[in-house]
Scaffold this motif. Structure first.
Motif, PDB file in Angstrom:
ATOM      1  N   ASP A  21      -9.276  31.050  42.772  1.00 39.55           N
ATOM      2  CA  ASP A  21     -10.008  29.812  42.475  1.00 39.55           C
ATOM      3  C   ASP A  21      -9.086  28.629  42.212  1.00 39.55           C
ATOM      4  N   ALA A  22      -7.788  28.878  42.090  1.00 34.63           N
ATOM      5  CA  ALA A  22      -6.862  27.779  41.820  1.00 34.63           C
ATOM      6  C   ALA A  22      -6.916  26.787  42.971  1.00 34.63           C
ATOM      7  N   VAL A  23      -6.893  25.511  42.643  1.00 31.91           N
ATOM      8  CA  VAL A  23      -6.898  24.466  43.673  1.00 31.91           C
ATOM      9  C   VAL A  23      -5.458  24.036  43.941  1.00 31.91           C
ATOM     10  N   PRO A  24      -4.979  24.247  45.178  1.00 32.45           N
ATOM     11  CA  PRO A  24      -3.619  23.784  45.494  1.00 32.45           C
ATOM     12  C   PRO A  24      -3.545  22.264  45.401  1.00 32.45           C
ATOM     13  N   VAL A  25      -2.423  21.756  44.966  1.00 36.76           N
ATOM     14  CA  VAL A  25      -2.233  20.311  44.959  1.00 36.76           C
ATOM     15  C   VAL A  25      -0.866  19.991  45.545  1.00 36.76           C
ATOM     16  N   ALA A  26      -0.890  19.150  46.596  1.00 35.06           N
ATOM     17  CA  ALA A  26       0.365  18.726  47.239  1.00 35.06           C
ATOM     18  C   ALA A  26       0.613  17.283  46.813  1.00 35.06           C
ATOM     19  N   GLY A  27       0.095  16.308  47.561  1.00 34.68           N
ATOM     20  CA  GLY A  27       0.258  14.907  47.166  1.00 34.68           C
ATOM     21  C   GLY A  27      -0.746  14.458  46.112  1.00 34.68           C
ATOM     22  N   GLY A  28      -1.795  15.219  45.941  1.00 37.43           N
ATOM     23  CA  GLY A  28      -2.793  14.906  44.908  1.00 37.43           C
ATOM     24  C   GLY A  28      -3.735  13.767  45.255  1.00 37.43           C
ATOM     25  N   THR A  29      -3.626  13.192  46.456  1.00 38.20           N
ATOM     26  CA  THR A  29      -4.398  11.979  46.738  1.00 38.20           C
ATOM     27  C   THR A  29      -5.879  12.273  46.999  1.00 38.20           C
ATOM     28  N   ASP A  30      -6.221  13.511  47.242  1.00 38.02           N
ATOM     29  CA  ASP A  30      -7.632  13.910  47.247  1.00 38.02           C
ATOM     30  C   ASP A  30      -7.986  14.621  45.948  1.00 38.02           C
ATOM     31  N   VAL A  31      -7.146  15.576  45.539  1.00 43.11           N
ATOM     32  CA  VAL A  31      -7.460  16.387  44.354  1.00 43.11           C
ATOM     33  C   VAL A  31      -7.627  15.513  43.112  1.00 43.11           C
ATOM     34  N   MET A  32      -6.709  14.566  42.894  1.00 48.15           N
ATOM     35  CA  MET A  32      -6.758  13.787  41.651  1.00 48.15           C
ATOM     36  C   MET A  32      -7.926  12.805  41.625  1.00 48.15           C
ATOM     37  N   VAL A  33      -8.364  12.354  42.800  1.00 50.44           N
ATOM     38  CA  VAL A  33      -9.568  11.518  42.836  1.00 50.44           C
ATOM     39  C   VAL A  33     -10.738  12.332  42.277  1.00 50.44           C
ATOM     40  N   GLY A  34     -10.808  13.595  42.673  1.00 50.74           N
ATOM     41  CA  GLY A  34     -11.869  14.478  42.180  1.00 50.74           C
ATOM     42  C   GLY A  34     -11.745  14.755  40.693  1.00 50.74           C
ATOM     43  N   ILE A  35     -10.539  15.003  40.225  1.00 51.71           N
ATOM     44  CA  ILE A  35     -10.353  15.313  38.800  1.00 51.71           C
ATOM     45  C   ILE A  35     -10.605  14.068  37.947  1.00 51.71           C
ATOM     46  N   ASN A  36     -10.064  12.930  38.366  1.00 47.59           N
ATOM     47  CA  ASN A  36     -10.247  11.701  37.575  1.00 47.59           C
ATOM     48  C   ASN A  36     -11.720  11.332  37.421  1.00 47.59           C
ATOM     49  N   SER A  37     -12.505  11.606  38.465  1.00 45.37           N
ATOM     50  CA  SER A  37     -13.913  11.222  38.401  1.00 45.37           C
ATOM     51  C   SER A  37     -14.754  12.275  37.684  1.00 45.37           C
ATOM     52  N   GLY A  38     -14.135  13.407  37.342  1.00 45.18           N
ATOM     53  CA  GLY A  38     -14.879  14.455  36.648  1.00 45.18           C
ATOM     54  C   GLY A  38     -15.628  15.394  37.575  1.00 45.18           C
ATOM     55  N   ARG A  39     -15.543  15.109  38.884  1.00 46.93           N
ATOM     56  CA  ARG A  39     -16.255  15.923  39.869  1.00 46.93           C
ATOM     57  C   ARG A  39     -15.602  17.305  40.030  1.00 46.93           C
ATOM     58  N   LEU A  40     -14.293  17.350  39.863  1.00 47.63           N
ATOM     59  CA  LEU A  40     -13.551  18.581  40.127  1.00 47.63           C
ATOM     60  C   LEU A  40     -12.951  19.102  38.820  1.00 47.63           C
ATOM     61  N   ARG A  41     -13.305  20.325  38.450  1.00 44.51           N
ATOM     62  CA  ARG A  41     -12.749  20.940  37.235  1.00 44.51           C
ATOM     63  C   ARG A  41     -12.325  22.372  37.566  1.00 44.51           C
ATOM     64  N   PRO A  42     -11.238  22.551  38.321  1.00 42.01           N
ATOM     65  CA  PRO A  42     -10.847  23.904  38.708  1.00 42.01           C
ATOM     66  C   PRO A  42     -10.304  24.674  37.502  1.00 42.01           C
ATOM     67  N   SER A  43     -10.301  26.002  37.629  1.00 46.15           N
ATOM     68  CA  SER A  43      -9.735  26.812  36.548  1.00 46.15           C
ATOM     69  C   SER A  43      -8.219  26.623  36.489  1.00 46.15           C
ATOM     70  N   ALA A  44      -7.629  26.304  37.632  1.00 47.59           N
ATOM     71  CA  ALA A  44      -6.174  26.094  37.658  1.00 47.59           C
ATOM     72  C   ALA A  44      -5.800  25.168  38.811  1.00 47.59           C
ATOM     73  N   LEU A  45      -4.716  24.425  38.611  1.00 45.95           N
ATOM     74  CA  LEU A  45      -4.093  23.666  39.697  1.00 45.95           C
ATOM     75  C   LEU A  45      -2.848  24.431  40.122  1.00 45.95           C
ATOM     76  N   LEU A  46      -2.647  24.540  41.418  1.00 43.30           N
ATOM     77  CA  LEU A  46      -1.473  25.237  41.943  1.00 43.30           C
ATOM     78  C   LEU A  46      -0.582  24.198  42.625  1.00 43.30           C
ATOM     79  N   ASP A  47       0.443  23.779  41.924  1.00 40.57           N
ATOM     80  CA  ASP A  47       1.325  22.714  42.430  1.00 40.57           C
ATOM     81  C   ASP A  47       2.227  23.253  43.544  1.00 40.57           C
ATOM     82  N   LEU A  48       2.145  22.605  44.719  1.00 39.95           N
ATOM     83  CA  LEU A  48       2.984  23.033  45.842  1.00 39.95           C
ATOM     84  C   LEU A  48       4.198  22.124  46.024  1.00 39.95           C
ATOM     85  N   GLY A  49       4.328  21.147  45.141  1.00 39.71           N
ATOM     86  CA  GLY A  49       5.359  20.122  45.309  1.00 39.71           C
ATOM     87  C   GLY A  49       6.785  20.628  45.157  1.00 39.71           C
TER      88      GLY A  49
END
Ligand SMILES: Cc1cc2nc3c(=O)[nH]c(=O)nc-3n(C[C@H](O)[C@H](O)[C@H](O)COP(=O)(O)OP(=O)(O)OC[C@H]3O[C@@H](n4cnc5c(N)ncnc54)[C@H](O)[C@@H]3O)c2cc1C
Ligand code: FES
Ligand code: FES
Lengths: 297, 156
Positions: A21-49
């Motif tokens: 269920d972890a959400v991968p995050v590379a540049g974050g330009t989609d993932v963080m839009v979701g998190i900042n707006s409260g739409r996305l609340r994953p159990s974990a972020l998986l940083d690929l950077g």
């Protein structure tokens, strides 16, 4: 929420297997839009950077291999000659700040019908490499998009790389939006002419549930060019494309789309704009083919 | 979660960082650096632009954890002692600041532009600034400021 920060590819794959269920995050330009707006609340972020395997590109067999986390800025600066269609599309993404961070793998991972990388990848027969602790598999990009924001990536998989055959003819990309920067495409279109092999590829973005090839239009143009243009290679400098061919190509591209009405535009507008983009990019591609031989511009 | 990174040349450590938190939030709310502004939190406005390892990014779209071990430079880190950076001076001189909300992000973006391209054309400037919105100035004075900074300085 947990923050997983593997530093090797093996550890990243192990983490994805352990936390599907972890959400991968590379540049974050989609993932963080979701998190900042409260739409996305994953159990974990998986940083690929920090996984350097993902941030480089190189040659792999006959392919140009782009690690999933190569950002747009590097595609524009380093790969615009090797993958011209993709380079053109990358230049239209967001803003400089977004292009500094946003990645090709993130564009695929989001799987938006409007993702700007997708039409150019469709017209160059790109292959997507997916990996998990179970192993590696490669699928044609035509099999990657399953629906709006639904892709072929399994829960325990990560996108490893995008494999792009080197361009062997002119490629084009064009997109319609309200300004030159910072726009999600109202519709987009990519075209590749491959004179050596005598065929044409055309793909449509943001005008249907998934980005898609325009097969009927491709077939029509391939046949027309085999009659008039590609076949008479020595004399091709004199061969202008008949207007009737250009127009018909535009109509067939428009017919291949399955757009909807939404906030960015109506279905009818999208079809019309696609026919214009198709004709325009065909003229540009044909001019560069006539003008500079088989080299891409 | 702990976060260690170098901000404006100083090693910083903060604790209790929420894993989904943006670097912008960490800078403003935990590190006492409110220079970078929070307007949209969606990457659209550029008012949060900072350098991350010397690359301009929207801090609102960087998960704070990705800054672990990296260098961040904000608008607070450009001036040396009491000497403003030439880009900051140019914005003042040209009258490119009205409410000032967009200014910190623009200063970083322009600073980066002039480092890469000391003599930008108007087209270069427009393309480089495409990710920074200003609701007040109408941009003309901002363009003046960039031209002024380019003409007057060797930007560090
Ligand atoms: C202001 C703004 C403007 C934008 N403009 C455009 C535009 O013009 N055109 C366009 O196409 N897009 C645009 N986008 C969307 C976004 O920038 C792109 O989709 C970008 O390519 C995402 O890449 P990323 O690395 O930032 O993705 P992330 O946000 O890190 O990830 C995106 C998705 O992909 C998944 N993912 C990332 N890497 C992998 C991997 N290796 N394996 C499996 N899954 C992975 C993530 O889990 C997530 O679901 C814009 C976004 C913003 C905020
Ligand atoms: S607050 Fe980050 S871009 Fe607007
Ligand atoms: S000065 Fe007010 S937003 Fe730019």
């Amino acid at each position: 929420m947990e923050f997983l920060a593997p530093t090797t590819w093996q550890d990243a794959l192990a983490a994805k297997a352990e936390y599907p269920d972890a959400v991968p995050v590379a540049g974050g330009t989609d993932v963080m839009v979701g998190i900042n707006s409260g739409r996305l609340r994953p159990s974990a972020l998986l940083d690929l950077g920090r996984v350097t395997d993902l941030t480089d590109w190189g040659l792999d067999g006959g392919y140009l291999r782009l690690g999933a986390a190569v950002p747009y800025r590097r595609i524009i600066e380093e790969l615009k000659d090797k993958a011209p269609g993709l380079g053109m599309a990358a230049r239209t993404v967001g803003s400089p700040q977004i292009r500094n961070r946003g990645t090709i793998g993130g564009n695929l991972g989001t799987g938006s019908p409007a993702g700007d990388c997708h039409p150019p990848l469709l017209v160059c027969d790109a292959v997507i490499e997916l990996a998990s602790v179970r192993g590696v598999r490669r699928i044609p990009v035509t099999e990657f998009f399953l629906g709006p924001k639904r892709t072929a990536v399994a829960p325990d998989e990560l996108i490893a790389a995008v494999l792009v055959p080197p361009a062997d003819g002119p490629q084009q990309f064009a997109k319609v939006g309200t300004r030159n920067a910072m726009v999600i495409a109202v519709c987009s279109f990519a075209l590749a002419l491959t004179p050596e092999r005598g065929w044409v590829r055309a793909a449509i973005g943001s005008a249907g549930p998934v980005p898609t090839r325009a097969y009927t239009a491709e077939q029509f143009l391939t046949e027309a060019l085999q009659q008039d243009g590609f076949a008479s290679r020595s004399g091709r400098g004199d061969v202008a494309l008949p207007e009737s061919v250009v127009r018909r190509f535009g109509e067939l591209v428009a017919a291949a789309a399955s757009p909807i009405d939404d906030v960015r535009g109506t279905a009818a507008y999208r079809r019309h704009a696609l026919s214009v983009l198709a004709q325009r990019t065909l003229r540009w591609a044909w001019e560069s083919y006539r003008g500079r031989g088989d080299r891409c511009t | 979660m702990h976060l260690n990174c170098v901000v404006n040349g100083e090693p910083r450590q903060v604790d209790n960082v929420w894993p989904g938190e943006s670097l912008l939030y960490t800078l403003r709310e935990r590190m006492g650096l409110p220079g970078s502004k929070n307007a949209c939190e969606q990457g659209e406005c550029g008012s949060c632009t900072v350098y991350l390892d010397e690359v301009p990014v929207c801090a609102c779209l960087v998960p704070a954890g990705q800054a672990q071990g990296r260098r961040v430079r904000t608008v607070e880190g450009l001036a040396e002692a009491t000497q403003l950076d030439p880009v900051q001076r140019a914005f003042l001189e040209a009258g490119a600041v009205q409410c000032g909300f967009c200014t910190p992000g623009l200063i970083i973006t322009v600073h980066d532009l002039l480092r890469r391209n000391p003599r930008p054309t108007d087209e270069d400037i427009r393309e480089a600034l495409a990710g920074n919105l200003c609701r007040c100035t109408g941009y003309e004075k901002i363009l003046d400021a960039v031209r002024l900074a380019a003409a007057e300085s060797e930007v560090r």
